[in-house]
Write a protein that holds these residues in place. Structure first.
Motif, PDB file in Angstrom:
ATOM      1  N   LYS A  11       0.997  -0.855  -0.411  1.00 37.91           N
ATOM      2  CA  LYS A  11      -0.329  -0.199  -0.134  1.00 37.91           C
ATOM      3  C   LYS A  11       0.825   1.141   0.234  1.00 37.91           C
ATOM      4  N   TYR A  51     -12.742  -3.003  -2.632  1.00 39.65           N
ATOM      5  CA  TYR A  51     -13.246  -3.668  -1.461  1.00 39.65           C
ATOM      6  C   TYR A  51     -14.402  -3.481  -1.421  1.00 39.65           C
ATOM      7  N   LEU A  54     -16.463  -3.422   1.069  1.00 37.91           N
ATOM      8  CA  LEU A  54     -16.455  -2.572   2.484  1.00 37.91           C
ATOM      9  C   LEU A  54     -17.051  -0.684   2.173  1.00 37.91           C
ATOM     10  N   PHE A  59     -15.511   3.550   8.153  1.00 35.55           N
ATOM     11  CA  PHE A  59     -14.196   4.033   7.911  1.00 35.55           C
ATOM     12  C   PHE A  59     -13.896   4.122   6.169  1.00 35.55           C
ATOM     13  N   LEU A  63     -10.368   5.300   4.244  1.00 38.96           N
ATOM     14  CA  LEU A  63      -9.704   4.000   3.635  1.00 38.96           C
ATOM     15  C   LEU A  63      -9.372   4.168   1.842  1.00 38.96           C
ATOM     16  N   ARG A  87      -1.837 -14.696   4.074  1.00 40.63           N
ATOM     17  CA  ARG A  87      -2.113 -13.858   4.673  1.00 40.63           C
ATOM     18  C   ARG A  87      -1.526 -13.820   6.095  1.00 40.63           C
ATOM     19  N   THR A  93      -5.564  -7.828  10.431  1.00 45.14           N
ATOM     20  CA  THR A  93      -6.287  -6.764  10.117  1.00 45.14           C
ATOM     21  C   THR A  93      -5.325  -5.807  10.913  1.00 45.14           C
ATOM     22  N   ARG A 104       2.883  -6.993   8.995  1.00 36.96           N
ATOM     23  CA  ARG A 104       1.975  -6.317   9.831  1.00 36.96           C
ATOM     24  C   ARG A 104       2.838  -5.733  11.155  1.00 36.96           C
ATOM     25  N   VAL A 111      -4.517  -0.003  12.116  1.00 37.96           N
ATOM     26  CA  VAL A 111      -5.135  -0.561  10.853  1.00 37.96           C
ATOM     27  C   VAL A 111      -5.372   0.159  10.275  1.00 37.96           C
ATOM     28  N   ASN A 114      -1.825  -0.103   7.384  1.00 35.79           N
ATOM     29  CA  ASN A 114      -1.477  -1.925   7.691  1.00 35.79           C
ATOM     30  C   ASN A 114      -0.636  -2.593   6.363  1.00 35.79           C
ATOM     31  N   HIS A 117      -1.839  -5.355   1.576  1.00 33.93           N
ATOM     32  CA  HIS A 117      -2.562  -5.668   1.392  1.00 33.93           C
ATOM     33  C   HIS A 117      -3.060  -7.704   0.509  1.00 33.93           C
ATOM     34  N   GLY A 118      -3.293  -8.667   1.615  1.00 33.04           N
ATOM     35  CA  GLY A 118      -3.348 -10.048   0.797  1.00 33.04           C
ATOM     36  C   GLY A 118      -4.966 -10.280   0.427  1.00 33.04           C
TER      37      GLY A 118
END
Ligand code: DAT
Ligand code: MG
Length: 151
Positions: A11, A51, A54, A59, A63, A87, A93, A104, A111, A114, A117-118
């Motif tokens: 990220k 995403y 989400l 949030f 994000l 992961r 997370t 992480r 969070v 972090n 991403h996976g």
């Protein structure tokens, strides 16, 4: 199968903090094969698909701006149980729940920052790979070390 594929992204904070080499090294050292890699900028359309589960979270706007704040290193790794084990390499997370030894757990504290991403399932990995990469950007080859990683 030994050729399961997962989508792993560094990220914007991971890129800016100079953690690309460290994160690539962890996946490489584990024994996974790199089959796709590019530095790219994400836009809102792509992130809303990436995403999709989400978008209604409180949030989500933060994000979005976090994920658009700088370049992302998009990668695809292939190997035995690569999605689930990928992961495990990332950690939880929330970095404060991630064990030391995970990416992480070792390199992040919040969070919302972090660093990686996976993909969380084989089905989502396939979706994410198709979203971030064109077919011709994925390269298949047999690494010379293959026989030393798989019996
Ligand atoms: P993961 O990235 O481990 O798959 P996720 O898919 O549930 O986690 O969420 C995607 C990202 O959204 C996550 O890496 C960081 C952010 N996020 C998740 N839950 C959050 C929360 N409660 N507050 C702020 N950001 C959150
Ligand atoms: Mg997720």
């Amino acid at each position: 199968s030994n050729n399961e594929r997962t989508f792993i992204a560094v990220k914007p904070d991971g890129v800016q903090r100079g953690l690309i080499p460290e994160i690539l090294t962890r996946f490489q050292n584990k024994g996974y094969k790199l089959v796709g890699i590019k530095l790219t900028l994400a836009n809102e359309t792509l992130l809303k698909q990436h995403y999709a589960d989400l978008t209604s979270k409180p949030f989500f706007p933060k994000l979005l701006s976090y994920m658009m704040s700088g370049p992302i290193l998009a990668t695809v790794w292939e190997g035995k149980d690569a999605v689930k084990q990928g992961r495990v390499l990332l950690g939880a997370t929330n970095p404060n729940a991630s064990a030391p030894g995970t990416i992480r757990g070792d390199y992040a504290v919040e969070v919302g920052r972090n660093i990686v991403h996976g993909s969380d399932s084989v089905e989502n990995a396939e979706k994410e790979i198709a979203l971030w990469f064109k077919k011709e950007e994925l390269v298949d080859y047999k690494p010379t070390m293959y026989g030393w990683i798989y019996e």
